[in-house]
Design an enzyme around this catalytic site. Structure first.
Site, PDB file in Angstrom:
ATOM      1  CG  HIS A  54      -1.490   0.979   1.209  1.00 33.41           C
ATOM      2  ND1 HIS A  54      -1.480   2.395   2.617  1.00 33.41           N
ATOM      3  CD2 HIS A  54      -2.733   1.586   0.524  1.00 33.41           C
ATOM      4  CE1 HIS A  54      -2.281   3.160   2.370  1.00 33.41           C
ATOM      5  NE2 HIS A  54      -3.408   3.310   1.235  1.00 33.41           N
ATOM      6  CD  GLU A  58      -3.000   2.555  -3.481  1.00 27.20           C
ATOM      7  OE1 GLU A  58      -3.382   3.529  -3.401  1.00 27.20           O
ATOM      8  OE2 GLU A  58      -2.951   1.121  -2.947  1.00 27.20           O
ATOM      9  CG  HIS A  59      -0.514   6.610  -0.473  1.00 26.37           C
ATOM     10  ND1 HIS A  59      -1.060   6.840   0.542  1.00 26.37           N
ATOM     11  CD2 HIS A  59      -1.004   5.089  -0.284  1.00 26.37           C
ATOM     12  CE1 HIS A  59      -2.101   6.634   0.299  1.00 26.37           C
ATOM     13  NE2 HIS A  59      -2.336   5.347   0.153  1.00 26.37           N
ATOM     14  CD  GLU A  76      -5.059   5.258   3.517  1.00 19.99           C
ATOM     15  OE1 GLU A  76      -5.727   4.670   2.380  1.00 19.99           O
ATOM     16  OE2 GLU A  76      -3.858   5.351   3.038  1.00 19.99           O
TER      17      GLU A  76
END
Length: 420
Positions: free
Chosen positions: A47, A50-51, A127
């Site tokens: 993840h 991905e960022h 997040e």
């Protein structure tokens, strides 16, 4: 409409589906590299990566990445799941080459600037904090953890905050080296697309990637168990999970029909009995989710501490009753809802491109829509009842509870009622 598939010599796959009359296209790269491909010390890295793909490449700054797509009226996004990471864009037909150029750039050429890593680390920690403050979100992570303890597929996609706090460029590059090989990548495109033209572009952008081995992939073991988090909230959040079939299991369609009839719509048993007749909750639903080698039937509800025992008792009783008297009308309605959802989704280039990538990853080919409809139609009432009976008679079970749950009955009590 039929799909076309081309595989480059290095294993990179291109799958497209032209939609006559479409003026736009959805294009993206789906990679078999998600949460379940992480080692425990890497949890959250897929993840994070991905960022970071959007934080700058050797050719473009973060702003230039956004401007390149938005200057032509398109949009670009990404997501990470337990089994895949996807980078995709929606643009007008004339801008498909640009979109592919940008996507290839962010996938293949991220720079992982240390300053940008620190900025994005803060974003991801926010997040994580937001997820922890969203009970009807975080409870599904806890249910997954209870179902698959001490396994990559059971760990949160976002990762724990203390782990994320320590990731650096070496960790990011290491995960790319292990998992971003051409055979793990699928370029999928749907809408106003030309297959041959996209193959030429894909060859230019991805054809020289060196083949590499498959990264970590640990077979799933649904062990079951309970996760209980006591917190002063207005509601108890309840999530109950039963082991279900994986994508490749022929029973996957039966599980989906069963879940839809049990709690997948306003006309379903759980919604009608628990919300409409008894008023015990605002939200209750059942869903069947699948991975490559496992799956889970999930029931979720949010209710008051005073009503949770009644809600769970009725839920178990309705599951037992469904195994005995699920009607032909209920099964027909569920099949129709599934078919309608499938066909309506095909009107969207974005949904169609994602479907192409996921099916190709699972099956090595793209089954036709007619095949999927036939599988749904083949689900009989007898099969649904048998599936329901298997759920209540011994399927491995997991439970997650969040809120004022210190006195709420646990998994052992629910299992006893199932067996009664």
């Amino acid at each position: 409409m039929t799909s076309r598939l081309t595989t480059l010599p290095n294993g990179f796959r291109i799958v497209t589906e032209a939609m006559p009359g479409a003026l736009s296209a959805s294009v993206g790269v789906w990679i078999d590299a998600g949460g379940r491909h992480e080692r425990v010390e890497q949890n959250g890295i897929a993840h994070f990566l991905e960022h970071m793909a959007f934080k700058g490449t050797k050719r473009r700054s973060a702003l230039q990445i956004a401007e390149a797509i938005e200057d032509v009226g398109g949009y670009i996004n990404a997501y990470t799941s337990r089994e895949m990471t996807a980078y995709y864009a929606r643009v007008l037909a004339a801008d498909v080459p640009l979109a592919l150029d940008v996507i290839a750039d962010i996938v293949l050429n991220p720079v992982f600037d240390p300053r940008e890593i620190e900025v994005e680390r803060g974003v991801i920690l926010q997040e994580i904090g937001q997820a922890l403050d969203t009970p009807d979100d975080i409870i599904f992570d806890w249910l997954q953890e209870a179902a698959y303890p001490e396994q990559a597929i059971g760990r949160t996609i976002l990762g724990p905050a203390d782990r994320v706090a320590g990731f650096g460029d070496r960790d990011l590059r290491g995960f790319v080296a292990e998992n971003y090989g051409p055979a793990q990548m699928i370029l999928a495109a749907a809408g106003a697309v030309d297959h041959d033209a996209i193959v030429l572009l894909a060859t230019e952008f991805f054809g020289d990637l060196a083949a590499q081995g498959q990264g970590l992939w640990e077979p799933a073991r649904f062990a079951g168990g309970e996760r209980r988090e006591v917190k002063k909230l207005e509601q108890v959040h309840f999530a109950l999970g039963f082991e279900g079939p994986g994508y490749r299991d022929p029973a996957v369609y039966t599980s989906q029909v069963y879940a839809t009839a049990l709690g997948g719509s306003m006309s379903s048993r759980l919604f009608q009995k628990i919300r409409e007749e008894r008023g015990l909750c605002y939200s209750i639903f059942a869903q069947a989710g699948s991975h490559a080698d496992t799956g889970m039937l999930t029931i979720y509800a949010g209710t008051s501490a005073a009503d949770i025992d009644n809600l769970t008792t009725i839920t178990i009783d309705e599951m037992k009753r469904a195994a005995e008297d699920m009607t032909e009308a209920e099964v027909t309605r569920a099949r129709t809802q599934m078919k309608a959802g499938l066909l309506m989704g095909l009107e969207s280039p974005s949904s169609r491109a994602e479907r192409l990538a996921r099916l190709l990853s699972i099956w090595g080919r793209v089954p036709t829509v007619e095949e999927a409809v036939a599988e749904i139609e083949a689900v009989t009432t007898a099969r649904v009842r048998d599936f329901g009976a298997a759920m209540v008679s011994g399927a491995p079970t997991a439970l997650a509870l969040y809120g004022p749950v210190n006195k709420v009955a646990g998994l052992d009590r629910l299992r006893q009622r199932l067996a009664a």
